[in-house]
Design an enzyme around this catalytic site. Structure first.
Site, mmCIF file in Angstrom:
data_model
loop_
_atom_site.group_PDB
_atom_site.id
_atom_site.type_symbol
_atom_site.label_atom_id
_atom_site.label_comp_id
_atom_site.label_asym_id
_atom_site.label_seq_id
_atom_site.Cartn_x
_atom_site.Cartn_y
_atom_site.Cartn_z
ATOM 1 C CG ASP A 50 2.969 -2.737 2.071
ATOM 2 O OD1 ASP A 50 4.087 -2.488 2.564
ATOM 3 O OD2 ASP A 50 2.282 -3.719 2.386
ATOM 4 C CG ASP A 75 -2.555 -5.441 -13.340
ATOM 5 O OD1 ASP A 75 -2.481 -4.246 -13.695
ATOM 6 O OD2 ASP A 75 -3.339 -6.248 -13.882
ATOM 7 C CG ASP A 116 8.122 -5.459 0.611
ATOM 8 O OD1 ASP A 116 8.530 -4.395 1.113
ATOM 9 O OD2 ASP A 116 7.808 -6.458 1.290
ATOM 10 C CE LYS A 153 -6.124 -3.834 -11.216
ATOM 11 N NZ LYS A 153 -5.872 -4.720 -12.408
ATOM 12 C CE1 TYR A 208 -1.347 -0.665 3.508
ATOM 13 C CE2 TYR A 208 -0.262 -0.230 5.597
ATOM 14 C CZ TYR A 208 -0.307 -0.898 4.392
ATOM 15 O OH TYR A 208 0.681 -1.788 4.081
HETATM 16 C C1 IPM Z 1 6.102 -1.055 5.353
HETATM 17 C C2 IPM Z 1 5.599 -2.139 6.269
HETATM 18 C C3 IPM Z 1 4.431 -1.579 7.063
HETATM 19 C C4 IPM Z 1 3.309 -1.297 6.080
HETATM 20 C C5 IPM Z 1 3.959 -2.441 8.235
HETATM 21 C C6 IPM Z 1 5.090 -2.769 9.189
HETATM 22 C C7 IPM Z 1 2.825 -1.808 8.959
HETATM 23 O O1 IPM Z 1 5.279 -3.267 5.541
HETATM 24 O O2 IPM Z 1 6.513 0.004 5.869
HETATM 25 O O3 IPM Z 1 6.127 -1.271 4.150
HETATM 26 O O4 IPM Z 1 2.507 -2.192 5.734
HETATM 27 O O5 IPM Z 1 3.220 -0.147 5.647
HETATM 28 MG MG MG Z 2 5.777 -3.162 3.480
#
Ligand code: IPM
Ligand code: MG
Length: 367
Positions: free
Chosen positions: A248, A224, A252, A192, A142
């Site tokens: 990230d 993975d 999710d 990884k 990032y």
């Molecule tokens: C998260 C989001 C952020 C990220 C975005 C909104 C920049 O997806 O907090 O997971 O990628 O970190």
């Molecule tokens: Mg995210």
């Protein structure tokens, strides 16, 4: 002694609606538990861009550095898609993370009993799920340099750099081991190392830090495989430690296991300040949900549970955090549902503020 200070950055989309309910919870703690906070508010994301032309004003950044904790709603919306990359709403959030040096992002994925049917996985695979992802938040791909879009041999090249120093890995590993110690004492680190040098270093440093935490069981997994295991048998995990980009994705994935993005909070923590509290920002995992913004449909639970995390991690009020989490759980068990939780149950959804009121009623009943 002065009250602890909070900066509320409600942001865009449903951010202001869900944050209004958090404000009621904050007031409840002041009135009923003698826990008063000095609350200030400011702009972030598209809301800040509309006023200042940038997604985070320098004054707001300075305020964030000066408070005991920041509560953030959500940033972004289709209106801002056309903006230049450097002023997109997300850049405001990334600036807060970077300049406050919030290196440890705690993302719990907990499956509430009353909602186990909402997962896309079979109920017995997710019922009782309670895992914590610790995502490194201030480095890796990032932020690594070089980055950019360049011309090479007459064509464009997009470059981002995955870069981790030993000390960056060390400090987030310690945060994860500390958490594992207070939970089920199991830590799984994901990278990884089979293809990336940064992964080899990650694995080495985490293994070295383990020497200070031998009461915690450490395992390593390629990220993975980690993704696969998360959907195959998520309950094998307690705490997962991973880098910024893998975190990230994996967070999710873990969030969706619980079936209810509207329920999940997060904490982003940095080094201790002079008063001993960590630099901290709390935000729901969900986004700004522009499709339902302004319709009183949003579920304020994730944002309210983020405030519970603030009580726990910034203000040393673990018992009050338990109280708030139990109140949310009680409301769910009673069948109170915002629209996002309606697929399975049928019935009439409650509005954002009705959900807030139900949680406050459960808090009252807990006294
Ligand atoms: C998260 C989001 C952020 C990220 C975005 C909104 C920049 O997806 O907090 O997971 O990628 O970190
Ligand atoms: Mg995210």
């Amino acid at each position: 002694m002065s009250n602890p200070s909070l900066l509320i950055l409600a942001g865009d989309g449903i951010g202001p609606e869900v944050m209004a309910e958090v404000q009621r919870i904050i007031d409840w703690y002041g009135d009923k538990r003698g826990l008063a906070f000095d609350v200030s508010e400011d702009l972030v994301g598209g809301a800040a861009y509309d006023v200042h032309g940038v997604p985070l004003h320098d004054d707001t950044m300075a305020k964030a550095q000066g408070v005991d904790a920041v509560l953030l709603g959500a940033v972004g919306g289709p209106k801002y898609d056309v903006l230049d990359f450097s002023v997109k709403p997300e850049r405001g959030l990334l600036r807060l993370r970077k300049e406050m040096d919030l290196f440890a992002n705690l993302r719990p994925a907990q499956c509430f009993d009353a909602l186990a049917d909402f997962s896309s996985l079979k109920k017995d695979i997710v019922a009782g799920l309670d895992i914590m992802i610790v995502r490194e938040l201030t480095s890796g791909s990032y932020f690594g340099e070089p980055r950019g879009i360049f011309i090479e041999n007459n064509e464009r090249v997009g470059i981002n750099t995955q870069r981790y120093t030993e000390s960056e890995i060390d400090r987030v590993a310690r945060a994860a081991f500390e958490l594992a110690r207070k939970r089920n004492k199991k830590l799984c680190s994901m990278e990884k190392a089979n293809v990336m040098e940064s992964g080899i270093l990650w694995r080495d440093v985490v293994t070295e830090v383990h020497a200070d935490y031998e009461d915690v069981e450490l395992s390593h997994m390629y990220a993975d495989n980690g993704a696969m295991q998360l959907v195959r048998a998520p309950k094998q995990f307690d705490v997962i430690l991973t880098d910024n980009l893998f975190g990230d994705l994996l967070s999710d994935c873990a969030a969706m296991l619980t079936g209810s993005l509207g329920m999940l909070p997060s904490a982003s923590l940095g080094a201790p300040m002079e008063n001993g509290r960590p630099k901290a920002l709390y935000e729901p995992v969900h986004g700004s949900a522009p499709d339902i913004a302004g319709q009183a449909k949003a579920n304020p639970s994730a944002c309210i549970l983020s405030f519970a995390m603030a009580l726990r991690y910034s203000f040393d009020q673990g018992a009050e955090a338990d109280r708030l989490e139990a109140a949310v759980e009680k409301v769910l068990a009673d069948g109170v549902r915002t629209a996002d939780l309606m697929q399975a149950d049928g019935g009439t959804p409650v509005s954002t503020s009705e959900m807030g009121s139900a949680i406050i009623a459960a808090l009252d009943a807990s006294l």
